[in-house]
Motif scaffolding. Structure first.
Motif, PDB file in Angstrom:
ATOM      1  N   ILE A  58       0.842  -1.206   0.000  1.00  0.00           N
ATOM      2  CA  ILE A  58       0.000   0.000   0.000  1.00  0.00           C
ATOM      3  C   ILE A  58       0.875   1.253   0.000  1.00  0.00           C
ATOM      4  N   ARG A  59       1.892   1.272   0.842  1.00  0.00           N
ATOM      5  CA  ARG A  59       2.781   2.445   0.881  1.00  0.00           C
ATOM      6  C   ARG A  59       3.480   2.636  -0.471  1.00  0.00           C
ATOM      7  N   ARG A  60       3.881   1.541  -1.106  1.00  0.00           N
ATOM      8  CA  ARG A  60       4.517   1.630  -2.431  1.00  0.00           C
ATOM      9  C   ARG A  60       3.537   2.195  -3.450  1.00  0.00           C
ATOM     10  N   GLY A  61       2.294   1.713  -3.416  1.00  0.00           N
ATOM     11  CA  GLY A  61       1.280   2.210  -4.334  1.00  0.00           C
ATOM     12  C   GLY A  61       0.935   3.671  -4.097  1.00  0.00           C
ATOM     13  N   GLN A  62       0.943   4.075  -2.831  1.00  0.00           N
ATOM     14  CA  GLN A  62       0.693   5.489  -2.535  1.00  0.00           C
ATOM     15  C   GLN A  62       1.857   6.349  -3.019  1.00  0.00           C
ATOM     16  N   ALA A  63       3.077   5.883  -2.822  1.00  0.00           N
ATOM     17  CA  ALA A  63       4.257   6.651  -3.237  1.00  0.00           C
ATOM     18  C   ALA A  63       4.325   6.787  -4.763  1.00  0.00           C
ATOM     19  N   SER A  64       3.864   5.760  -5.481  1.00  0.00           N
ATOM     20  CA  SER A  64       3.905   5.807  -6.950  1.00  0.00           C
ATOM     21  C   SER A  64       2.723   6.571  -7.537  1.00  0.00           C
ATOM     22  N   GLY A  65       1.754   6.903  -6.695  1.00  0.00           N
ATOM     23  CA  GLY A  65       0.569   7.608  -7.176  1.00  0.00           C
ATOM     24  C   GLY A  65      -0.517   6.701  -7.701  1.00  0.00           C
ATOM     25  N   GLU A  66      -0.338   5.382  -7.583  1.00  0.00           N
ATOM     26  CA  GLU A  66      -1.361   4.443  -8.053  1.00  0.00           C
ATOM     27  C   GLU A  66      -2.491   4.273  -7.041  1.00  0.00           C
ATOM     28  N   PHE A  67      -2.138   4.270  -5.762  1.00  0.00           N
ATOM     29  CA  PHE A  67      -3.131   4.067  -4.701  1.00  0.00           C
ATOM     30  C   PHE A  67      -3.501   5.416  -4.098  1.00  0.00           C
ATOM     31  N   ARG A  68      -4.703   5.482  -3.653  1.00  0.00           N
ATOM     32  CA  ARG A  68      -5.170   6.702  -3.001  1.00  0.00           C
ATOM     33  C   ARG A  68      -4.368   6.943  -1.728  1.00  0.00           C
ATOM     34  N   ASP A  69      -4.096   8.203  -1.459  1.00  0.00           N
ATOM     35  CA  ASP A  69      -3.362   8.542  -0.247  1.00  0.00           C
ATOM     36  C   ASP A  69      -4.214   9.378   0.703  1.00  0.00           C
ATOM     37  N   ASP A  70      -5.511   9.499   0.373  1.00  0.00           N
ATOM     38  CA  ASP A  70      -6.424  10.203   1.272  1.00  0.00           C
ATOM     39  C   ASP A  70      -6.990   9.278   2.339  1.00  0.00           C
ATOM     40  N   LEU A  71      -6.693   7.988   2.242  1.00  0.00           N
ATOM     41  CA  LEU A  71      -7.079   7.006   3.261  1.00  0.00           C
ATOM     42  C   LEU A  71      -5.807   6.399   3.833  1.00  0.00           C
ATOM     43  N   SER A  72      -5.842   6.091   5.110  1.00  0.00           N
ATOM     44  CA  SER A  72      -4.644   5.567   5.777  1.00  0.00           C
ATOM     45  C   SER A  72      -4.347   4.131   5.354  1.00  0.00           C
ATOM     46  N   VAL A  73      -3.109   3.748   5.528  1.00  0.00           N
ATOM     47  CA  VAL A  73      -2.701   2.365   5.274  1.00  0.00           C
ATOM     48  C   VAL A  73      -3.538   1.423   6.137  1.00  0.00           C
ATOM     49  N   ALA A  74      -3.739   1.790   7.395  1.00  0.00           N
ATOM     50  CA  ALA A  74      -4.511   0.938   8.311  1.00  0.00           C
ATOM     51  C   ALA A  74      -5.935   0.734   7.807  1.00  0.00           C
ATOM     52  N   TRP A  75      -6.557   1.805   7.289  1.00  0.00           N
ATOM     53  CA  TRP A  75      -7.932   1.672   6.803  1.00  0.00           C
ATOM     54  C   TRP A  75      -7.981   0.820   5.535  1.00  0.00           C
ATOM     55  N   LEU A  76      -7.035   0.997   4.649  1.00  0.00           N
ATOM     56  CA  LEU A  76      -7.017   0.184   3.434  1.00  0.00           C
ATOM     57  C   LEU A  76      -6.789  -1.290   3.771  1.00  0.00           C
ATOM     58  N   LEU A  77      -5.933  -1.568   4.757  1.00  0.00           N
ATOM     59  CA  LEU A  77      -5.748  -2.953   5.207  1.00  0.00           C
ATOM     60  C   LEU A  77      -7.057  -3.521   5.751  1.00  0.00           C
ATOM     61  N   THR A  78      -7.716  -2.759   6.608  1.00  0.00           N
ATOM     62  CA  THR A  78      -8.983  -3.202   7.196  1.00  0.00           C
ATOM     63  C   THR A  78     -10.003  -3.491   6.103  1.00  0.00           C
ATOM     64  N   THR A  79     -10.077  -2.608   5.118  1.00  0.00           N
ATOM     65  CA  THR A  79     -11.019  -2.788   4.017  1.00  0.00           C
ATOM     66  C   THR A  79     -10.677  -4.034   3.203  1.00  0.00           C
ATOM     67  N   PHE A  80      -9.389  -4.253   2.950  1.00  0.00           N
ATOM     68  CA  PHE A  80      -8.955  -5.439   2.205  1.00  0.00           C
ATOM     69  C   PHE A  80      -9.458  -6.704   2.894  1.00  0.00           C
ATOM     70  N   PHE A  81      -9.181  -6.834   4.195  1.00  0.00           N
ATOM     71  CA  PHE A  81      -9.588  -8.041   4.915  1.00  0.00           C
ATOM     72  C   PHE A  81     -11.110  -8.164   4.968  1.00  0.00           C
ATOM     73  N   ALA A  82     -11.805  -7.049   5.170  1.00  0.00           N
ATOM     74  CA  ALA A  82     -13.269  -7.093   5.262  1.00  0.00           C
ATOM     75  C   ALA A  82     -13.885  -7.556   3.950  1.00  0.00           C
ATOM     76  N   VAL A  83     -13.399  -7.034   2.836  1.00  0.00           N
ATOM     77  CA  VAL A  83     -13.957  -7.422   1.538  1.00  0.00           C
ATOM     78  C   VAL A  83     -13.632  -8.886   1.227  1.00  0.00           C
ATOM     79  N   MET A  84     -12.415  -9.308   1.505  1.00  0.00           N
ATOM     80  CA  MET A  84     -12.052 -10.711   1.262  1.00  0.00           C
ATOM     81  C   MET A  84     -12.946 -11.648   2.071  1.00  0.00           C
ATOM     82  N   HIS A  85     -13.149 -11.332   3.350  1.00  0.00           N
ATOM     83  CA  HIS A  85     -13.976 -12.201   4.186  1.00  0.00           C
ATOM     84  C   HIS A  85     -15.460 -12.106   3.811  1.00  0.00           C
ATOM     85  N   ALA A  86     -15.897 -10.939   3.349  1.00  0.00           N
ATOM     86  CA  ALA A  86     -17.281 -10.820   2.882  1.00  0.00           C
ATOM     87  C   ALA A  86     -17.507 -11.724   1.668  1.00  0.00           C
TER      88      ALA A  86
END
Length: 193
Positions: free
Chosen positions: A133-161
């Motif tokens: 996530i940090r690499r994607g944010q640094a390259s401009g591919e990933f959004r940086d208006d959301l925290s790494v922690a929130w994106l991790l939480t969302t990743f796990f939540a969507v996978m488990h959903a």
């Protein structure tokens, strides 16, 4: 072998046997009880309690072990290579493969563990996914208006959903990756403009 090393080796074998027995029961959808796990592992209840003082600690141990297997698979996935969004697609495919095979374990874990225990069990994935996530944010591919922690939480939540949808019959196993990749890409990708 010195006595301390022998005791440590025996303890490690016992812990591995306990986790293996509990994992097998969870995978079969069998109710996990201390007595049945101890019997299947070939250890006494006292020995099991010495390693896992509660049923919840035992289930957390199994989930942690399974998550460790995903971490090991991700280590071979070249998380530092290529565009971050393509790497995310690989991570999703690997994660889904393990979640699909361990669906019964995921369900027992979700039902038996607190959110804090689930977070601890997934800790082995926080660093490699956080680094992506940090690499994607640094390259401009990933959004940086959301925290790494929130994106991790969302990743796990969507996978488990997706796992829950599969178990409910609302998602076919062969369709899961094709649904997960665009869904998570839309969450992670930096909005245009």
């Amino acid at each position: 072998m010195p006595p301390t090393d022998h005791r440590r080796a025996t303890a490690e074998r016992n812990a591995e046997a306990i986790l293996g027995a509990a994992e097998a029961q969870m995978a079969r959808g069998t109710a996990v009880s201390i007595s049945s796990v101890a019997a299947d592992a070939g250890v006494s209840r006292v020995t099991l309690y010495a390693h896992f003082p509660t049923r919840e600690a035992l289930i957390e141990g199994v989930v942690t072990r399974v998550v460790g297997q995903v971490r090991d698979a991700l280590a071979d996935a070249r998380l530092d290579d290529g565009p971050a969004l393509e790497t995310l697609d690989r991570v999703i495919a690997i994660g889904w493969d393990h979640l699909d095979r361990g669906g019964a374990i995921a369900r027992v874990g979700a039902d038996a563990l607190t959110p804090a225990a689930m977070d601890r069990a997934h800790a082995a994935l926080h660093e490699p996914l956080g680094a992506l996530i940090r690499r994607g944010q640094a390259s401009g591919e990933f959004r940086d208006d959301l925290s790494v922690a929130w994106l991790l939480t969302t990743f796990f939540a969507v996978m488990h959903a997706a796992g829950e949808q599969l178990r409910a019959g609302a998602l076919a196993p062969e369709d899961a990756v094709g649904v997960l990749q665009p869904t998570l890409r839309s969450v992670f990708a930096k909005p245009a403009g």
